[in-house]
Design an enzyme around this catalytic site. Structure first.
Site, PDB file in Angstrom:
ATOM      1  CD  GLU A   1     -17.857 -13.024 -34.939  1.00 17.46           C
ATOM      2  OE1 GLU A   1     -17.286 -12.806 -34.883  1.00 17.46           O
ATOM      3  OE2 GLU A   1     -18.156 -14.345 -35.028  1.00 17.46           O
TER       4      GLU A   1
ATOM      5  CG  HIS B   1     -18.637 -18.668 -34.746  1.00 16.08           C
ATOM      6  ND1 HIS B   1     -18.023 -17.294 -35.031  1.00 16.08           N
ATOM      7  CD2 HIS B   1     -18.710 -18.745 -33.511  1.00 16.08           C
ATOM      8  CE1 HIS B   1     -17.387 -17.314 -33.862  1.00 16.08           C
ATOM      9  NE2 HIS B   1     -17.556 -18.145 -32.543  1.00 16.08           N
TER      10      HIS B   1
ATOM     11  CE1 TYR C   1     -24.216 -18.726 -36.639  1.00 12.26           C
ATOM     12  CE2 TYR C   1     -22.577 -18.705 -38.162  1.00 12.26           C
ATOM     13  CZ  TYR C   1     -23.410 -18.430 -37.345  1.00 12.26           C
ATOM     14  OH  TYR C   1     -22.852 -16.918 -36.771  1.00 12.26           O
TER      15      TYR C   1
HETATM   16 FE   LIG Z   1     -15.959 -13.095 -36.177  1.00 13.28          FE
HETATM   17 FE   LIG Z   2     -18.035 -15.605 -36.343  1.00 12.75          FE
END
Ligand SMILES: [Fe+2]
Ligand SMILES: [Fe+2]
Length: 343
Positions: free
Chosen positions: A221, A125, A129
């Site tokens: 998530e 992740h 970004y």
């Molecule tokens: Fe997470």
């Molecule tokens: Fe994450």
């Protein structure tokens, strides 16, 4: 309060049987003998996480570059930067927290397995970004420095990091269980609220690549949230003595504070300037999320409010994207689609 100790990484003297395995406080051999599983939910989750594999570079960000540099209002741009800066902080923190802070105390190999995978996903992740920041901004440092110079963000991050630091400074059973709830709050409230901003922009046709990236991230998530909720519930079963009224009171206070902090943050990033996201809606959504998370770990709901922006759920779900609304290759990832409604 009883202290906890880091597990040995090599422990040939241990004769611990599979039935004696514990989430923490066990005496594992530290061999990954995965033919014997105690926490079956964890091993099933591992397989789901593997099936969710994706890569950030595959999301086409070209239209977002144009949108950001021409289509967004100044307020939308600022909100985008702040929302992204917040996500950057949380995934950075989470990668290290899982590996350096939480996993060393976990004494069941199937739990270690999923935590390692989770940490990898949080690192992925962070890479997402980087792809987003690079594609939208000429001055990448501005977004990457925000966590240090934006005092509102700093205040929020200090609070989030604090519970993790309590565990690092004072590793007790009590603080470890509290840290599990802090993880649940991070995965299930802070992240969800942050994602909502990107979906709202995309709903008005802007920054569709970013929303697609966020959708992939959110699918991960969801599994992280499930992991911590399941860990909490498994510990509650094994160690009911730890779930004292005092602990539950502390946890409920953590939820209240998280709702307060996240609502203020939501107001700060939208500044009342984002179509469809008033302060009331943001607060109610965060309260709704808190209630959902509380009920999953068998604690009483605090707010009893309805979901104010139901469209977000179908917008976030791959299963509901039958029309391939976004241009990325959603269908290629169908192999990972599992119905997480029960999670
Ligand atoms: Fe997470
Ligand atoms: Fe994450």
């Amino acid at each position: 309060m009883p202290e906890i100790h880091r597990k040995k990484i090599y422990n040939p003297e241990s004769l611990e049987s599979v039935n004696e395995r514990k989430i923490f406080g066990g005496n594992p051999t530290s061999m990954f003998d995965l033919n014997k599983i105690k926490y079956q939910w964890a091993y099933d989750l591992w397989k789901t996480m593997l099936a969710n594999t994706w890569f950030p570079e595959e999301v086409n960000m070209n239209a977002d570059t144009r949108d950001y540099n021409g289509g967004l209002t100044p307020q939308e741009k600022l909100g985008y930067d702040r929302a992204l800066a917040q996500l950057i902080f949380m995934d950075s923190l989470q990668t290290n927290n899982l590996i350096d802070n939480v996993n060393p105390y976990m004494t069941s190999p199937e739990i270690n397995l999923v935590l390692v995978r989770q940490a990898y996903e949080e690192a992925l992740h962070s890479q997402s970004y980087a792809v987003m920041v690079e594609s939208i901004s000429a001055n990448t440092d501005e977004i990457y420095d925000m966590w240090r110079v934006d005092m509102q963000l700093r205040h929020k991050n200090d609070y989030i990091a604090n519970v993790y630091e309590e565990l690092a400074k004072n590793p007790t059973e009590h603080n470890l269980v509290k840290a599990m709830f802090a993880n649940q709050i991070l995965e299930g409230i802070y992240f969800y609220s942050g994602f909502c901003f990107f979906y709202t922009l995309a709903r008005s046709g802007k920054m569709l690549g970013s929303a697609q990236m966020i959708r992939f991230i959110q699918r991960d998530e969801v599994t992280h949230l499930y992991l911590f909720q399941s860990m909490i519930n498994s510990v509650r079963k094994d160690r009911a003595d730890l779930f004292t009224p005092a602990l539950e009171e502390e946890v409920i206070e953590m939820f209240r504070k998280a709702v307060e902090i996240e609502s203020a943050w939501g107001e700060y990033i939208t500044q009342g300037q984002i179509l469809g996201l008033t302060s009331e809606i943001i607060t109610q959504y965060i309260q709704y999320l808190a209630d959902e998370r509380l009920s999953k770990v068998r604690l009483p709901k605090l707010y009893n409010v309805s979901h104010p922006i139901k469209w977000v759920d179908s917008f976030a779900s791959f299963n509901d994207q039958k029309t391939n609304f976004f241009e990325a290759k959603v269908t290629n990832y169908a192999k990972g689609s599992v119905n997480f409604d029960d999670f």
